[in-house]
Enzyme design. Structure first.
Site, PDB file in Angstrom:
ATOM      1  N   LYS A 130       2.084  -3.985   6.422  1.00 13.45           N
ATOM      2  CA  LYS A 130       2.509  -3.974   5.008  1.00 13.45           C
ATOM      3  C   LYS A 130       4.025  -3.778   4.921  1.00 13.45           C
ATOM      4  CE  LYS A 130      -1.438  -4.700   3.177  1.00 13.45           C
ATOM      5  NZ  LYS A 130      -1.713  -6.015   2.579  1.00 13.45           N
TER       6      LYS A 130
ATOM      7  N   SER B 146       0.826  -1.200   0.000  1.00 16.75           N
ATOM      8  CA  SER B 146       0.000   0.000   0.000  1.00 16.75           C
ATOM      9  C   SER B 146       0.863   1.254   0.000  1.00 16.75           C
ATOM     10  CB  SER B 146      -0.855  -0.018   1.267  1.00 16.75           C
ATOM     11  OG  SER B 146      -1.416   1.239   1.498  1.00 16.75           O
TER      12      SER B 146
ATOM     13  N   TYR C 105      -1.934  -1.215  10.656  1.00 17.85           N
ATOM     14  CA  TYR C 105      -2.183  -1.749   9.306  1.00 17.85           C
ATOM     15  C   TYR C 105      -0.988  -1.470   8.397  1.00 17.85           C
ATOM     16  CZ  TYR C 105      -3.705  -1.792   4.466  1.00 17.85           C
ATOM     17  OH  TYR C 105      -3.754  -2.009   3.112  1.00 17.85           O
TER      18      TYR C 105
HETATM   19  P1  NAD Z   1     -10.931  -6.877   0.781  1.00 21.88           P
HETATM   20  O1  NAD Z   1     -11.160  -6.907   2.257  1.00 21.88           O
HETATM   21  O2  NAD Z   1     -12.077  -6.566  -0.095  1.00 21.88           O
HETATM   22  O3  NAD Z   1     -10.302  -8.272   0.306  1.00 21.88           O
HETATM   23  C1  NAD Z   1      -9.474  -9.057   1.118  1.00 21.88           C
HETATM   24  C2  NAD Z   1     -10.004 -10.481   1.050  1.00 21.88           C
HETATM   25  O4  NAD Z   1      -9.173 -11.328   1.846  1.00 21.88           O
HETATM   26  C3  NAD Z   1     -11.423 -10.616   1.612  1.00 21.88           C
HETATM   27  O5  NAD Z   1     -12.228 -11.320   0.694  1.00 21.88           O
HETATM   28  C4  NAD Z   1     -11.251 -11.408   2.918  1.00 21.88           C
HETATM   29  O6  NAD Z   1     -12.361 -12.219   3.178  1.00 21.88           O
HETATM   30  C5  NAD Z   1      -9.997 -12.198   2.610  1.00 21.88           C
HETATM   31  N1  NAD Z   1      -9.206 -12.583   3.790  1.00 21.88           N
HETATM   32  C6  NAD Z   1      -8.738 -11.793   4.780  1.00 21.88           C
HETATM   33  N2  NAD Z   1      -8.003 -12.515   5.633  1.00 21.88           N
HETATM   34  C7  NAD Z   1      -7.995 -13.792   5.172  1.00 21.88           C
HETATM   35  C8  NAD Z   1      -7.396 -15.008   5.590  1.00 21.88           C
HETATM   36  N3  NAD Z   1      -6.653 -15.079   6.704  1.00 21.88           N
HETATM   37  N4  NAD Z   1      -7.609 -16.127   4.872  1.00 21.88           N
HETATM   38  C9  NAD Z   1      -8.360 -16.091   3.742  1.00 21.88           C
HETATM   39  N5  NAD Z   1      -8.944 -14.980   3.282  1.00 21.88           N
HETATM   40  C10 NAD Z   1      -8.756 -13.849   3.986  1.00 21.88           C
HETATM   41  O7  NAD Z   1      -9.722  -5.869   0.526  1.00 21.88           O
HETATM   42  P2  NAD Z   1      -9.165  -5.283  -0.842  1.00 21.88           P
HETATM   43  O8  NAD Z   1      -9.514  -3.858  -0.902  1.00 21.88           O
HETATM   44  O9  NAD Z   1      -9.538  -6.175  -1.964  1.00 21.88           O
HETATM   45  O10 NAD Z   1      -7.605  -5.381  -0.564  1.00 21.88           O
HETATM   46  C11 NAD Z   1      -6.835  -6.485  -0.998  1.00 21.88           C
HETATM   47  C12 NAD Z   1      -5.422  -6.314  -0.496  1.00 21.88           C
HETATM   48  O11 NAD Z   1      -4.917  -5.056  -0.964  1.00 21.88           O
HETATM   49  C13 NAD Z   1      -5.300  -6.274   1.025  1.00 21.88           C
HETATM   50  O12 NAD Z   1      -4.119  -6.929   1.410  1.00 21.88           O
HETATM   51  C14 NAD Z   1      -5.219  -4.788   1.323  1.00 21.88           C
HETATM   52  O13 NAD Z   1      -4.534  -4.534   2.509  1.00 21.88           O
HETATM   53  C15 NAD Z   1      -4.451  -4.271   0.118  1.00 21.88           C
HETATM   54  N6  NAD Z   1      -4.681  -2.847  -0.180  1.00 21.88           N
HETATM   55  C16 NAD Z   1      -5.954  -2.374  -0.337  1.00 21.88           C
HETATM   56  C17 NAD Z   1      -6.164  -1.016  -0.601  1.00 21.88           C
HETATM   57  C18 NAD Z   1      -7.545  -0.449  -0.765  1.00 21.88           C
HETATM   58  O14 NAD Z   1      -7.700   0.776  -0.713  1.00 21.88           O
HETATM   59  N7  NAD Z   1      -8.579  -1.249  -1.006  1.00 21.88           N
HETATM   60  C19 NAD Z   1      -5.078  -0.144  -0.697  1.00 21.88           C
HETATM   61  C20 NAD Z   1      -3.795  -0.654  -0.536  1.00 21.88           C
HETATM   62  C21 NAD Z   1      -3.627  -2.024  -0.277  1.00 21.88           C
HETATM   63  N1  UFG Z   2     -12.523  11.340   3.031  1.00 21.78           N
HETATM   64  C1  UFG Z   2     -13.545  12.227   3.353  1.00 21.78           C
HETATM   65  N2  UFG Z   2     -14.719  11.694   3.822  1.00 21.78           N
HETATM   66  C2  UFG Z   2     -14.919  10.349   3.974  1.00 21.78           C
HETATM   67  C3  UFG Z   2     -13.865   9.466   3.632  1.00 21.78           C
HETATM   68  C4  UFG Z   2     -12.675  10.007   3.179  1.00 21.78           C
HETATM   69  O1  UFG Z   2     -13.402  13.434   3.244  1.00 21.78           O
HETATM   70  O2  UFG Z   2     -16.005   9.942   4.409  1.00 21.78           O
HETATM   71  C5  UFG Z   2     -11.270  11.906   2.470  1.00 21.78           C
HETATM   72  C6  UFG Z   2     -10.040  11.581   3.288  1.00 21.78           C
HETATM   73  O3  UFG Z   2      -9.827  12.557   4.286  1.00 21.78           O
HETATM   74  C7  UFG Z   2      -8.947  11.543   2.202  1.00 21.78           C
HETATM   75  C8  UFG Z   2      -9.686  11.036   0.968  1.00 21.78           C
HETATM   76  O4  UFG Z   2     -11.054  11.282   1.207  1.00 21.78           O
HETATM   77  O5  UFG Z   2      -8.496  12.855   1.939  1.00 21.78           O
HETATM   78  C9  UFG Z   2      -9.478   9.540   0.716  1.00 21.78           C
HETATM   79  O6  UFG Z   2      -9.809   8.806   1.892  1.00 21.78           O
HETATM   80  P1  UFG Z   2      -9.996   7.226   1.886  1.00 21.78           P
HETATM   81  O7  UFG Z   2     -10.417   6.824   3.275  1.00 21.78           O
HETATM   82  O8  UFG Z   2     -10.883   6.803   0.773  1.00 21.78           O
HETATM   83  O9  UFG Z   2      -8.529   6.690   1.544  1.00 21.78           O
HETATM   84  P2  UFG Z   2      -7.129   6.930   2.268  1.00 21.78           P
HETATM   85  O10 UFG Z   2      -6.272   7.676   1.310  1.00 21.78           O
HETATM   86  O11 UFG Z   2      -7.306   7.503   3.604  1.00 21.78           O
HETATM   87  O12 UFG Z   2      -6.606   5.437   2.468  1.00 21.78           O
HETATM   88  C10 UFG Z   2      -6.681   4.447   1.447  1.00 21.78           C
HETATM   89  C11 UFG Z   2      -6.874   3.072   2.067  1.00 21.78           C
HETATM   90  C12 UFG Z   2      -5.644   2.673   2.851  1.00 21.78           C
HETATM   91  C13 UFG Z   2      -4.436   2.763   1.970  1.00 21.78           C
HETATM   92  C14 UFG Z   2      -4.316   4.129   1.329  1.00 21.78           C
HETATM   93  C15 UFG Z   2      -3.210   4.107   0.317  1.00 21.78           C
HETATM   94  O13 UFG Z   2      -7.991   3.076   2.917  1.00 21.78           O
HETATM   95  O14 UFG Z   2      -5.781   1.338   3.277  1.00 21.78           O
HETATM   96  O15 UFG Z   2      -5.524   4.472   0.662  1.00 21.78           O
HETATM   97  O16 UFG Z   2      -3.025   5.355  -0.230  1.00 21.78           O
HETATM   98  F1  UFG Z   2      -3.324   2.528   2.701  1.00 21.78           F
END
Ligand code: NAD
Ligand code: UFG
Length: 328
Positions: free
Chosen positions: A151, A123, A147
């Site tokens: 990572k 991330s 979190y």
């Molecule tokens: P998500 O929660 O939608 O998907 C994660 C999946 O993993 C889920 O389906 C959950 O049921 C499964 N899971 C969790 N722990 C498990 C375990 N121990 N065994 C089997 N399954 C398990 O999240 P996402 O948004 O698809 O994110 C996927 C990956 O990308 C994660 O590692 C997350 O940290 C990373 N990531 C997400 C974002 C974001 O903004 N969505 C940003 C940066 C990194």
């Molecule tokens: N925000 C609002 N209102 C809301 C939600 C978010 O104003 O209800 C704003 C936040 O302050 C930020 C922007 O929208 O400025 C984006 O916020 P998000 O919560 O959508 O995303 P973040 O950038 O905070 O974090 C996300 C993921 C993290 C990841 C990161 C990587 O949630 O897991 O992006 O850049 F690490």
């Protein structure tokens, strides 16, 4: 080519499964539905059914080994993990146990079965308060939450394993802000409860399920005072994984997956209104603790080395996010 995808029924995992299957890969998907619904599988099958699914917790080494012993696996893409920044502050052990342990177990089993190709979901949060645009070679700064630490730790572990084993090929992908949904509207981001992230929140306001968007602060040092992020369409991100897998080579290679463009919260709201012809009521509230002002990627390394670049724009992201939200 048979790939094992953990967390494959989650948001990014499910979209990546579609992109991989579209490229002819056959998949073994593992998930324990801790943050996804089993109905995702039915919709995935409508898009492409070239997969086998196991309901398995990736921290259960025995169960993971059974899968490896049954199938000839060429490589692994590891999405499974918890992702709520807020929850990780309240329940740090839950995060370290799931996110770090699952990575260690998977790598250990990979090594036992001589599977040497590994793609990991990291991330942008690992950059902390570095100066934008974030570049892969920057020194990582401490993140403000467990979190983010899971990572950074997982990255470190993968680097050490690759250093000790010259046959191991790892791609660490640092995602920026994935939003949107598959163009079919069949899969998307299905958050449980009140969303933390902005796009699902905006979508639920548009749907009338939530009153108004709370914009966390308009006094940041940004052009309009609201936070700036690098939003990337989840299908572009998914295609980035296909490129990363195809380009795996020995050692550890780190790539930012973003668009390289920063968008403010107000600009995102305006884009959503324009894309979908609807109003999104909002109010400005206090800053959210832990938020940084600006976060966007330098994406030149992925473009140069993977031949991958995000193609979809902000309007596509908003339109596809709403198509999915309005269908559920
Ligand atoms: P998500 O929660 O939608 O998907 C994660 C999946 O993993 C889920 O389906 C959950 O049921 C499964 N899971 C969790 N722990 C498990 C375990 N121990 N065994 C089997 N399954 C398990 O999240 P996402 O948004 O698809 O994110 C996927 C990956 O990308 C994660 O590692 C997350 O940290 C990373 N990531 C997400 C974002 C974001 O903004 N969505 C940003 C940066 C990194
Ligand atoms: N925000 C609002 N209102 C809301 C939600 C978010 O104003 O209800 C704003 C936040 O302050 C930020 C922007 O929208 O400025 C984006 O916020 P998000 O919560 O959508 O995303 P973040 O950038 O905070 O974090 C996300 C993921 C993290 C990841 C990161 C990587 O949630 O897991 O992006 O850049 F690490």
């Amino acid at each position: 080519m048979k790939l094992l995808v953990t967390g494959g029924t989650g948001y990014i995992g499910s979209h990546t499964c579609v992109a991989l299957m579209d490229q002819g890969y056959s998949l073994i998907i593992l998930d324990n539905f801790s943050n996804s619904k089993s109905s995702v599988l039915e919709n995935l099958r409508k898009l492409n059914d070239n997969f086998i699914f196991y309901n398995i917790d990736v921290t259960d080494k025995k169960a993971v080994e059974q899968v490896f012993s049954k199938h000839e696996i060429d490589g692994v893409i590891h999405f499974a993990g918890y992702k709520s920044v807020e929850e990780s502050v309240v329940e740090p052990l839950k995060y370290y146990l799931n996110n770090v342990v699952s990575t260690m177990i998977l790598v250990k089993v990979c090594k036992k079965y001589n599977v040497n190709k590994f793609v990991f979901s990291s991330s942008a949060t690992v950059y902390g308060e570095n100066k934008v645009p974030f570049k892969e070679e920057m020194e990582l700064l401490p993140t403000t939450n467990p979190y983010g630490e899971t990572k950074a730790m997982s990255e470190r572990i993968l680097m050490d394993v690759a250093k000790a084993d010259p046959n191991f090929s790892v791609s660490i992908l640092r995602y920026f802000n994935p939003v949107g949904a598959h163009e079919s509207g069949l899969i998307g981001e299905n958050t449980k409860g009140i969303p933390n992230n902005i796009m699902p929140y905006i979508s639920k306001v548009a749907k009338g399920e939530l009153d108004k968007l709370k914009i966390y602060g308009n006094d940041y040092p940004t052009p309009d005072g609201t936070g700036v992020r690098d939003y990337i369409h989840v299908m572009d991100l998914a295609e980035g994984h296909v490129a990363a897998y195809k380009h795996l080579s020995k050692g550890v290679h780190i790539y930012n997956l973003g668009t390289g463009k920063g968008t403010s919260v107000l600009e995102l709201v305006q884009a959503f209104e324009k894309a979908n012809g609807m109003k999104v009521p909002y109010e400005i509230v206090e800053r959210r603790p832990g938020d940084i002002a600006v976060c966007y990627a330098d994406v030149s390394k992925a473009e140069k080395e993977l031949g991958w670049k995000a193609k979809r724009n902000l309007i596509d992201m908003c339109r596809d996010a709403w198509r999915f939200e309005s269908s559920i």
